[in-house]
Scaffold this active site. Structure first.
Site, PDB file in Angstrom:
ATOM      1  N   LEU A  44     -63.429  23.456  59.102  1.00  0.00           N
ATOM      2  CA  LEU A  44     -62.901  24.808  59.016  1.00  0.00           C
ATOM      3  C   LEU A  44     -61.775  25.007  60.016  1.00  0.00           C
ATOM      4  O   LEU A  44     -61.922  24.681  61.200  1.00  0.00           O
ATOM      5  CB  LEU A  44     -64.022  25.817  59.295  1.00  0.00           C
ATOM      6  CG  LEU A  44     -63.604  27.277  59.563  1.00  0.00           C
ATOM      7  CD1 LEU A  44     -62.917  27.868  58.343  1.00  0.00           C
ATOM      8  CD2 LEU A  44     -64.826  28.106  59.968  1.00  0.00           C
ATOM      9  N   SER A  45     -60.642  25.550  59.562  1.00  0.00           N
ATOM     10  CA  SER A  45     -59.539  25.956  60.421  1.00  0.00           C
ATOM     11  C   SER A  45     -59.041  24.792  61.252  1.00  0.00           C
ATOM     12  O   SER A  45     -58.516  23.823  60.711  1.00  0.00           O
ATOM     13  CB  SER A  45     -59.970  27.151  61.268  1.00  0.00           C
ATOM     14  OG  SER A  45     -58.845  27.763  61.853  1.00  0.00           O
ATOM     15  N   ALA A  46     -59.174  24.828  62.600  1.00  0.00           N
ATOM     16  CA  ALA A  46     -58.762  23.681  63.401  1.00  0.00           C
ATOM     17  C   ALA A  46     -59.536  22.434  62.979  1.00  0.00           C
ATOM     18  O   ALA A  46     -58.995  21.325  62.951  1.00  0.00           O
ATOM     19  CB  ALA A  46     -58.974  23.962  64.884  1.00  0.00           C
TER      20      ALA A  46
END
Length: 501
Positions: free
Chosen positions: A173-175
């Protein structure tokens, strides 16, 4: 770049936190009182058994040199057999492995579909927001930093749980999504597939200063330029590419929706399949699924666009087979992305039955030849020696020769059918080969044509010659039959009078 610090108590509940973000590396929470509080990582999770599944969740130590200074946690379902898949799940900024374990839904499908999950964890010592360093070329490249640490975790898990090295997947997720894309580019030989949730294209940024531009703006690169960033991550790689799922909310203002499009451009170019969709369909939660098939008609890239969803992982709490997760900060109610990702990878599909009739048809000092009965619906077959898969994923017939093996030592062989989605079926019973100290010679009786197809002979000018010895075998056709003995790897002699010659 994922979620604000979780706070508790009456004062914290009485005020509304407003995030101010710069690039990736710094963030503050500005409370209504005007007090600025630095974001920090939550404490490391303790070992938990059964908190989100029926198996065991715990920290794993001593998984390698760990150049990225990460921690390894794993979830293993009770009674997981050897040869099961492995999923690596990367949390987002300010999160921990425990957050992802508890809220993402992956333990549920690990139990249902029978695979282990590794949850890597970074911390504030690496990044002030506990972000994985998708933007740092010293940490996200092959053989370096966090990327190398994650692959060391994969190796450790394969050793501990007997995971199938041909069915290792990574999601984040995300980073964590940004590092997922980097890992797929860095290690296409390790990961069979990936899923980038609210993340960024592989190698979009190589410095912290460039990270904000990747998150917020169109980089104006062609698909070929995006693809070159993947191809340049492991120069010279010529094997199969990972199959990639991309999840993106249309109202994501932290990692803008253009990143989903850029990821689509990047991985379709890597696959060489263009950006024209093969199919488009509607899914629950206002989600549109667009797929891009490979030359065999199997989805290689899938883009899941979730209408109105902001920055986070799509979950759908509930007990249904396609429901999972817990809503909260950056776990957003829509549909269960973990379910659809697992199915995209081929996990949970009905397994083909075990092949019957497995037999050893020949043994030399350094090779074992096998044959088995065909399985209806099999696209290929997986071959295992002593529990470890040894084929290269291209066994489409019902015979296989395992070369480069010491047959003075006994080995156990098994085989499994693989369907068109890549799902490996049940394994056959094991047969033993070798172990006599001096292996019996391998003899092969077949037509000259079949001998050449099997790689034991070659033809020139319509005549057939034994490989290695060069002995003449007559016309190259399906009517002339000879027996060849393999006296050493790749060296065959005529043995029509009896084998051994």
């Amino acid at each position: 770049m994922d979620k604000p610090v979780r706070t508790s108590g009456p004062v914290a509940r009485a005020v509304r936190a407003v995030r101010r973000w710069t690039a990736v590396g710094t963030a503050v929470l500005t409370l209504a009182s005007g007090t600025a509080v630095a974001a920090s990582a939550a404490p490391a999770p303790a070992a938990v058994a059964g908190a989100a599944g029926s198996g065991t969740y715990q920290q794993v130590s001593d998984f390698g040199s760990n150049p990225g200074n990460l921690a390894m946690y794993s979830y293993v379902p009770t009674g997981l057999p050897a040869g099961a898949p492995l999923v690596v799940a990367l949390h987002g900024c300010t999160q921990t492995a425990n957050d992802y374990y508890s809220s993402s839904g992956w333990p549920k499908y690990a139990d249902l579909y029978r695979f282990a999950v590794v949850f890597p964890q970074t911390g504030s010592a690496n990044n002030s927001l506990s972000c994985f360093s998708w933007f740092d070329s010293g940490k996200d490249a092959r053989g370096r930093g966090e990327a190398a640490s994650v692959v060391q975790m994969v190796t450790k898990a394969e050793s501990l749980y007997g995971s199938d090295s041909h069915r290792v997947f990574v999601t984040g997720l995300s980073a964590g999504g940004g590092l997922t894309a980097d890992l797929l580019a860095d290690y296409p030989d390790v990961f069979a597939g990936g899923a980038v949730d609210s993340g960024l294209p592989a190698q979009c940024a190589t410095t912290l200063g460039a990270a904000s531009g990747c998150q917020n703006d169109d980089q104006h690169l062609t698909p070929a330029q995006w693809g070159d960033k993947v191809r340049g991550s492991d120069p010279g790689y010529t094997g199969p590419w990972p199959r990639v799922a991309i999840w993106q909310g249309t109202a994501d203002y932290t990692v803008r929706p253009v990143n989903g499009t850029e990821l689509r451009d990047q991985w379709t170019d890597v696959w060489g399949i263009g950006q024209t969709p093969s199919s488009t369909q509607s899914l629950p939660g206002g989600t549109t699924l667009t797929t891009y098939d490979d030359g065999g008609g199997r989805p290689a890239v899938a883009l899941y666009s979730v209408s109105g969803m902001g920055h986070g992982l799509a979950v759908d709490p509930g007990s249904g087979p396609d429901q999972c997760g817990t809503t909260g900060a950056y776990f957003l109610g829509a549909l269960c992305s973990s379910y659809y990702t697992a199915r995209f990878w081929g996990l949970g599909a009905a397994q083909l039955p075990a092949p019957g009739g497995l037999a050893v048809t020949g043994t030399t000092a350094h090779a074992v030849s096998l044959s088995w009965n065909a399985v209806s619906g099999a696209a290929s077959y997986a071959v295992y020696r002593d529990g470890v898969r040894v084929d290269t994923g291209a066994v489409t017939g019902t015979t296989y020769t395992d070369t480069g093996v010491d047959t003075s030592v006994a080995h156990g062989y098994a085989v499994a059918a693989v369907d068109s989605s890549g799902t490996v079926g049940a394994r056959s019973s094991t047969v033993s080969a070798g172990g006599s100290g001096t292996p019996a010679p391998a003899c092969f009786t077949d037509s000259n044509y079949a001998q050449t197809v099997a790689g034991r002979a070659h033809q020139s000018g319509g005549q057939t010659y034994a490989n290695g010895s060069g002995q003449a075998m007559g016309l190259w056709n399906t009517f002339t039959v000879h027996t060849l003995e393999e006296t050493s790897p790749g060296f065959y002699v005529l043995a029509d009078a009896g084998c051994p010659a």
